[in-house]
Design an enzyme around this catalytic site. Structure first.
Site: not given
Ligand SMILES: Cc1cc2nc3c(=O)[nH]c(=O)nc-3n(C[C@H](O)[C@H](O)[C@H](O)COP(=O)(O)OP(=O)(O)OC[C@H]3O[C@@H](n4cnc5c(N)ncnc54)[C@H](O)[C@@H]3O)c2cc1C
Length: 388
Positions: A126, A246
């Site tokens: 991410t 995963e």
């Molecule tokens: C505590 C924690 C630990 C984590 N650990 C890791 C890790 O170890 N390694 C790693 O790589 N990542 C990690 N992550 C990241 C995690 O995988 C992402 O937060 C998650 O995939 C969502 O991405 P984002 O936060 O960028 O949300 P965004 O992609 O910005 O999305 C925000 C919201 O919009 C919605 N959304 C976005 N696009 C669409 C669409 N096309 N249609 C409908 N809804 C949509 C999503 O469902 C979400 O609800 C972690 C996150 C957290 C909070």
């Protein structure tokens, strides 16, 4: 372990993990939560018992078991009131190295990981500006001679401060230069100890639950070319491969959470007397718990099915995604029902319900958000047009 039959192994494993978890009671997790501290003693105990090496083949010193057994371990940790997020990634990250790493890489790293001397539990995908749209990651690894020079930023990289190695997904060819956006991504194994102080900066992020997550900055970090996993530019495919494992494993944690919430809620509902009778005698209290129970058990069947398909090397994308969706929803439903059943005490730290409530909420968002799973099912299972 390998000599006993499957059902004996299942029960033996469950019992053994539960016994280990008894040494780490509610108070242990509660005090770590208050301090946002890493459960080092728990991770060490798990490592010494060999559970962190569950998926590593026996020839490299591991237990040589499958995702089904790994799921049992993680479920039991959560069912006991603990949280495996401190170490679960080591189980599914391993798959990328196992399936796509060279024999030399496996011989170099796996025995040390199996022996608990080396930790591979950070997985960096991410980025702050790309979110769920993984193909748009901007972190760039440029090949210069026999090294890659890595520049970029990752966010939410959990356990980076508690790991020796990190699997990094970076672009080896910028997005503008590829014909398909899934091309040009590569997976590199970064030695975090070597990189620390040589361009790598890790900054912890304080979150609503205790999760040891961080921001990671790469400022010309050098990674030897021999640390490239598989072929350059094919990393997206390797990434997708690992996601099913995963999802199944995170789903099993949700099942453990769901069962923990329901056990605690039913106990409380039986003991708590209001208006001269146990609150659990009221159908208004019973029904949310009964419904949540039905949903947890249904989700558990999907998790078991997905794990079985995965272990027999059959396609399991739909089942792994549905398992994650159903299990995360069921654990969240159970969490809400447990808080409601506990009334005011649902908010008191000493009951642990509020802690587990915060912890299980994560799985609606990470490692993949609910909407993205629904989009996967709509497009890849139901054949509906792609929405993004
Ligand atoms: C505590 C924690 C630990 C984590 N650990 C890791 C890790 O170890 N390694 C790693 O790589 N990542 C990690 N992550 C990241 C995690 O995988 C992402 O937060 C998650 O995939 C969502 O991405 P984002 O936060 O960028 O949300 P965004 O992609 O910005 O999305 C925000 C919201 O919009 C919605 N959304 C976005 N696009 C669409 C669409 N096309 N249609 C409908 N809804 C949509 C999503 O469902 C979400 O609800 C972690 C996150 C957290 C909070």
């Amino acid at each position: 372990m390998a000599s006993v039959n499957t059902s004996d192994l299942y029960h033996e494993l469950k019992r053994a993990v539960r016994d280990l978890c008894r040494n780490f009671p509610d108070a242990y997790w509660r005090s770590l939560d208050a301090e946002r501290a890493y459960p080092e003693t728990f991770v060490q105990a798990l490592t010494q018992a060999g559970y962190m090496a569950t998926l590593i083949p026996e020839e490299y010193g591991g237990a040589g078991l499958g995702v089904t057994e790994a799921a049992v371990i993680l479920e039991e940790i959560h069912r006991s009131g603990g949280n495996a997020a401190a170490c679960h990634a080591q189980m599914y990250i391993m798959g990328t190295l196992l399936r796509h790493g060279s024999e030399e890489q496996k011989r170099k790293y796996l025995p040390g990981i199996a022996a608990g001397k080396v930790r591979l539990q950070a997985f960096a995908v991410t980025e702050p500006t790309t979110g769920s749209d993984t193909t748009r990651v901007k972190t760039l690894a440029t090949r210069v001679g026999n090294r890659y020079i890595v520049k970029g930023q990752k966010i939410w990289i959990s356990r980076a401060e508690h790991s020796d190695l990190m699997l990094l997904v970076a672009r080896t060819m910028p997005l503008e230069q590829v014909t398909k956006r899934t091309e040009g991504l590569s997976v590199l194994l970064v030695n975090l100890k070597d990189a620390a102080g040589h361009g790598l900066t890790i900054r912890p992020i304080r979150t609503m639950m205790n999760h040891a997550t961080t921001e990671v900055f790469f400022d010309d970090v050098e990674v030897p070319v021999e640390n490239l996993i598989g072929e350059e530019g094919r990393g997206f495919r390797y990434l997708l491969d690992g996601l099913n494992a995963e999802r199944i494993l995170i789903a099993s944690e949700c099942i453990g959470d769901g069962r923990w919430f329901l056990e605690r809620a039913c106990r409380y509902a039986t003991e708590r007397v209001v208006f001269g009778r146990p609150i659990g005698q009221n159908q208004g209290v019973q029904f949310p718990l009964a419904r949540a129970y039905a949903n947890v058990e249904a989700a558990a069947l999907m998790v078991a099915r997905a794990a079985q398909l995965f272990d027999s090397h059959q396609p399991c994308g739909p089942q792994a995604n549905m398992a994650k969706l159903l299990a995360a929803d069921a654990s969240w439903e159970s969490a809400n029902a447990a808080v409601q059943t506990h009334g005011g005490f649902g908010f008191a730290e000493e009951y642990d319900v509020e802690r587990k409530f915060r912890e299980t909420r994560l799985y609606q968002v990470a490692p993949v958000s609910t909407n993205l799973i629904l989009a996967y099912i709509a497009e890849h299972v139901l054949g509906l047009p792609r929405s993004y």
